[in-house]
Design a protein around this motif. Sequence first.
Motif, short mmCIF file in Angstrom:
data_model
loop_
_atom_site.label_atom_id
_atom_site.label_comp_id
_atom_site.label_asym_id
_atom_site.label_seq_id
_atom_site.Cartn_x
_atom_site.Cartn_y
_atom_site.Cartn_z
N UNK A 1 1.90 -16.46 4.86
CA UNK A 1 2.88 -16.14 5.89
C UNK A 1 4.26 -16.66 5.50
N UNK A 2 4.31 -17.86 4.95
CA UNK A 2 5.58 -18.46 4.56
C UNK A 2 6.22 -17.69 3.41
N UNK A 3 5.42 -17.28 2.43
CA UNK A 3 5.97 -16.50 1.31
C UNK A 3 6.49 -15.16 1.81
N UNK A 4 5.77 -14.50 2.69
CA UNK A 4 6.24 -13.24 3.26
C UNK A 4 7.57 -13.44 3.97
N UNK A 5 7.67 -14.48 4.78
CA UNK A 5 8.90 -14.79 5.50
C UNK A 5 10.06 -15.01 4.52
N UNK A 6 9.82 -15.82 3.50
CA UNK A 6 10.88 -16.16 2.54
C UNK A 6 11.33 -14.93 1.76
N UNK A 7 10.40 -14.08 1.36
CA UNK A 7 10.77 -12.87 0.62
C UNK A 7 11.54 -11.90 1.51
N UNK A 8 11.14 -11.77 2.77
CA UNK A 8 11.87 -10.91 3.70
C UNK A 8 13.27 -11.46 3.96
N UNK A 9 13.38 -12.76 4.04
CA UNK A 9 14.67 -13.40 4.24
C UNK A 9 15.62 -13.10 3.08
N UNK A 10 15.04 -12.88 1.91
CA UNK A 10 15.83 -12.56 0.71
C UNK A 10 16.11 -11.06 0.57
N UNK B 1 4.76 -6.35 -2.43
CA UNK B 1 6.21 -6.30 -2.33
C UNK B 1 6.65 -4.88 -2.66
N UNK B 2 7.42 -4.31 -1.78
CA UNK B 2 7.92 -2.96 -2.02
C UNK B 2 9.44 -3.02 -2.16
N UNK B 3 9.87 -2.69 -3.32
CA UNK B 3 11.31 -2.69 -3.58
C UNK B 3 11.60 -1.55 -4.55
N UNK B 4 12.55 -0.72 -4.21
CA UNK B 4 12.92 0.38 -5.10
C UNK B 4 13.66 -0.17 -6.31
N UNK C 1 13.78 -8.55 0.60
CA UNK C 1 12.69 -7.77 0.03
C UNK C 1 11.73 -7.34 1.14
N UNK C 2 11.19 -6.13 1.00
CA UNK C 2 10.21 -5.66 1.99
C UNK C 2 8.82 -6.08 1.54
N UNK C 3 8.06 -6.66 2.46
CA UNK C 3 6.75 -7.22 2.14
C UNK C 3 5.70 -6.63 3.07
N UNK C 4 4.56 -6.28 2.50
CA UNK C 4 3.39 -5.91 3.30
C UNK C 4 2.27 -6.85 2.89
N UNK C 5 1.55 -7.37 3.88
CA UNK C 5 0.49 -8.35 3.60
C UNK C 5 -0.89 -7.74 3.80
N UNK C 6 -1.85 -8.25 3.00
CA UNK C 6 -3.26 -7.89 3.13
C UNK C 6 -3.48 -6.38 3.15
N UNK C 7 -3.00 -5.71 2.13
CA UNK C 7 -3.11 -4.27 2.02
C UNK C 7 -4.42 -3.92 1.30
N UNK C 8 -5.26 -3.06 1.91
CA UNK C 8 -6.48 -2.63 1.19
C UNK C 8 -6.10 -1.88 -0.08
N UNK C 9 -6.82 -2.16 -1.14
CA UNK C 9 -6.51 -1.57 -2.43
C UNK C 9 -7.81 -1.27 -3.17
N UNK C 10 -8.02 -0.02 -3.57
CA UNK C 10 -9.26 0.31 -4.28
C UNK C 10 -9.29 -0.36 -5.66
N UNK C 11 -10.47 -0.79 -6.05
CA UNK C 11 -10.66 -1.43 -7.34
C UNK C 11 -11.67 -0.62 -8.13
N UNK C 12 -11.28 -0.25 -9.35
CA UNK C 12 -12.21 0.47 -10.22
C UNK C 12 -12.77 -0.48 -11.24
N UNK C 13 -14.09 -0.38 -11.43
CA UNK C 13 -14.77 -1.21 -12.43
C UNK C 13 -15.71 -0.33 -13.21
N UNK C 14 -15.52 -0.26 -14.51
CA UNK C 14 -16.31 0.56 -15.42
C UNK C 14 -16.44 1.99 -14.91
N UNK C 15 -15.28 2.56 -14.53
CA UNK C 15 -15.22 3.95 -14.14
C UNK C 15 -15.70 4.26 -12.73
N UNK C 16 -15.99 3.25 -11.95
CA UNK C 16 -16.51 3.47 -10.60
C UNK C 16 -15.69 2.67 -9.60
#
Length: 91
Positions: free
Chosen positions: A32-41, A69-72, A43-58
Motif C-alpha cells: 500500500x505504501x509503495x503504491x501511494x508513493x508511486x502515485x504521489x510521483x 505500474x502503467x506508464x506510457x 505514476x499510475x499504479x494498479x495492485x494485485x492484478x491477475x496475470x496468466x502464467x505459462x509453464x512449459x507451454x501450458x
Amino acid sequence: MKPNEITAQIVDAAYRIHTQLGPGLLETVYEVTLAFELQRRGLRVRRQIPMPVEYEGSSTACLKTQQQLRKKCSRRVPPSAQRLGSGDFIV
C-alpha cells in the motif's frame, strides 16, 4: 518518461519506504505504501492484478502481481508485457 527513469523512481520510492518504515511489517503495509508513493510521483499504479502464467507451454495458474505500474513510454514492450497492454510494467 523513459524506462530507466521509471526504474529510478521505483527504486528511490522503495528505498525511501524502507528507511522510514524499516523491516518487520506485514507485506500489505509495504504494498500500500509503495503504491501511494508511486502515485504521489505521478505514476499510475494498479495492485494485485491477475496475470496468466505459462509453464512449459501450458497456462497453469493465474497469479496476482504485487504492483503493476502503467506508464506510457516510447519503447518496444517485451512480449511478456504485451498481454498487459502497451506501456505496462510490473513492479
